[in-house]
Design a protein around this motif. Structure first.
Motif, short mmCIF file in Angstrom:
data_model
loop_
_atom_site.label_atom_id
_atom_site.label_comp_id
_atom_site.label_asym_id
_atom_site.label_seq_id
_atom_site.Cartn_x
_atom_site.Cartn_y
_atom_site.Cartn_z
N CYS A 22 37.97 49.91 30.20
CA CYS A 22 37.55 49.91 31.62
C CYS A 22 36.59 51.06 31.95
O CYS A 22 36.20 51.23 33.11
CB CYS A 22 38.77 49.97 32.53
SG CYS A 22 39.74 48.44 32.49
N CYS A 36 35.15 48.34 35.63
CA CYS A 36 35.94 48.16 36.84
C CYS A 36 35.47 47.00 37.69
O CYS A 36 36.18 46.57 38.62
CB CYS A 36 35.92 49.44 37.67
SG CYS A 36 36.77 50.83 36.87
N LEU A 39 37.81 41.76 36.76
CA LEU A 39 39.16 41.66 37.31
C LEU A 39 40.22 42.13 36.32
O LEU A 39 41.32 42.51 36.70
CB LEU A 39 39.46 40.22 37.72
CG LEU A 39 38.67 39.70 38.95
CD1 LEU A 39 38.99 38.23 39.19
CD2 LEU A 39 38.99 40.52 40.17
N CYS A 41 40.28 44.74 34.75
CA CYS A 41 40.50 46.19 34.87
C CYS A 41 41.17 46.56 36.18
O CYS A 41 41.35 47.75 36.47
CB CYS A 41 39.17 46.92 34.75
SG CYS A 41 38.52 46.97 33.06
N LYS A 42 41.51 45.55 36.94
CA LYS A 42 42.17 45.85 38.18
C LYS A 42 43.49 46.56 37.92
O LYS A 42 44.30 46.10 37.15
CB LYS A 42 42.42 44.56 38.97
CG LYS A 42 43.00 44.83 40.36
CD LYS A 42 43.17 43.53 41.14
CE LYS A 42 43.73 43.82 42.52
NZ LYS A 42 43.91 42.58 43.29
N CYS A 47 39.94 52.82 36.80
CA CYS A 47 39.35 52.24 38.00
C CYS A 47 39.96 52.83 39.27
O CYS A 47 39.29 52.98 40.29
CB CYS A 47 39.51 50.71 37.99
SG CYS A 47 38.55 49.95 36.64
N ASP A 48 41.26 53.16 39.21
CA ASP A 48 41.86 53.81 40.37
C ASP A 48 41.18 55.14 40.67
O ASP A 48 40.91 55.48 41.81
CB ASP A 48 43.36 54.04 40.12
CG ASP A 48 44.16 52.72 40.16
OD1 ASP A 48 43.58 51.74 40.69
OD2 ASP A 48 45.29 52.71 39.67
N GLU A 51 37.78 54.48 42.06
CA GLU A 51 37.83 54.10 43.46
C GLU A 51 38.14 55.31 44.34
O GLU A 51 37.59 55.48 45.41
CB GLU A 51 38.91 53.02 43.65
CG GLU A 51 38.51 51.69 43.03
CD GLU A 51 39.64 50.66 43.15
OE1 GLU A 51 40.70 51.04 43.70
OE2 GLU A 51 39.45 49.54 42.70
#
Length: 238
Positions: A22, A36, A39, A41-42, A47-48, A51
């Motif tokens: 990711c 990211c 999907l 890598c959600k 990705c967190d 974000e």
């Protein structure tokens, strides 16, 4: 059975099923989405964090809007009304002394007399002031080139006063800005028979900053026998 074995033998790639996918800038499952944006890598920690960073950046950007409008409207209306009340009223009671010179120049068109002049010089100290009048007392002298004109003696002020002392008064009008008259040998401090000289209706502007006034007038006898020009200069001292 053959189909099941075929599916089991095919490996389906999923973005993010392996560590680091990711955040490796690669489309690991070849579906056109990277890291990211995929999907798969959600929920990935990578990705967190991204974000969070993005949120932080966004918040930072919004918070940093510090309104740099410096409002250049510098209202310069400082009320420059320079009316400082330049009232030039003269306080004649503040005159401590005076100096005066009067020159009377005589001409005799129809007489055998030679033209001549009388010069009166006066100085004195302040005695009193009353309303628009201020009075001084001091020495007064006369110089003359007309002393051989015996028949005109009655026209010469203080003819018998070659040297001596005299009261001299000046009258101001318009709050002390106009010198209107002066009279001398005024022992009673008022106009009268003792006035050896009285010049009135002068209406001469007086400048308190210069403390000086100058006046002139011409008198001519109606029969044309003589004329006299008077020039007066007076300075008032503190």
């Amino acid at each position: 059975m053959m189909l099941l074995l075929l599916v089991a033998g095919c490996t389906v790639e999923v973005e993010g099923d392996d560590a680091g996918e990711c955040a490796d800038a690669a489309d690991n499952d070849r579906n056109g989405y990277f890291d990211c944006d995929d999907l798969g890598c959600k929920g990935s920690p990578d990705c967190d964090e991204a974000e969070g960073d993005a949120d932080t950046d966004a918040d930072s950007d919004s918070d940093s809007d510090t309104d740099t409008d410096t409002d250049m409207d510098t209202d310069t209306d400082t009320d420059t009304d320079s009316d400082t009340d330049t009232d030039t009223d003269t306080d004649i009671s503040g005159f401590g002394a005076y100096q005066l010179e009067m020159v009377a120049t005589w001409t005799f068109p129809t007489h055998a007399f030679e033209d001549c002049a009388l010069t009166y010089t006066g100085t004195g100290d302040h005695v009193e002031s009353d309303g628009g009048r201020v009075t001084f007392f001091g020495a007064y002298t006369r110089e003359s080139t007309c002393d051989n004109h015996a028949s005109l003696e009655s026209f010469f002020p203080w003819y018998d006063r070659v040297t001596g002392e005299a009261y001299v008064s000046f009258v101001f009008t318009d709050s002390g800005t106009v010198l209107d008259e002066w009279f001398a040998d005024d022992a009673e401090m008022s106009r009268g028979e003792r006035a050896g000289w009285w010049m009135f209706d002068m209406a001469e502007p007086y400048d308190p900053e210069l403390a000086y006034a100058r006046y002139s007038e011409i008198y001519a006898e109606s029969d044309g026998s003589f004329a006299v020009t008077y020039e007066v200069e007076v300075t008032f001292l503190p």
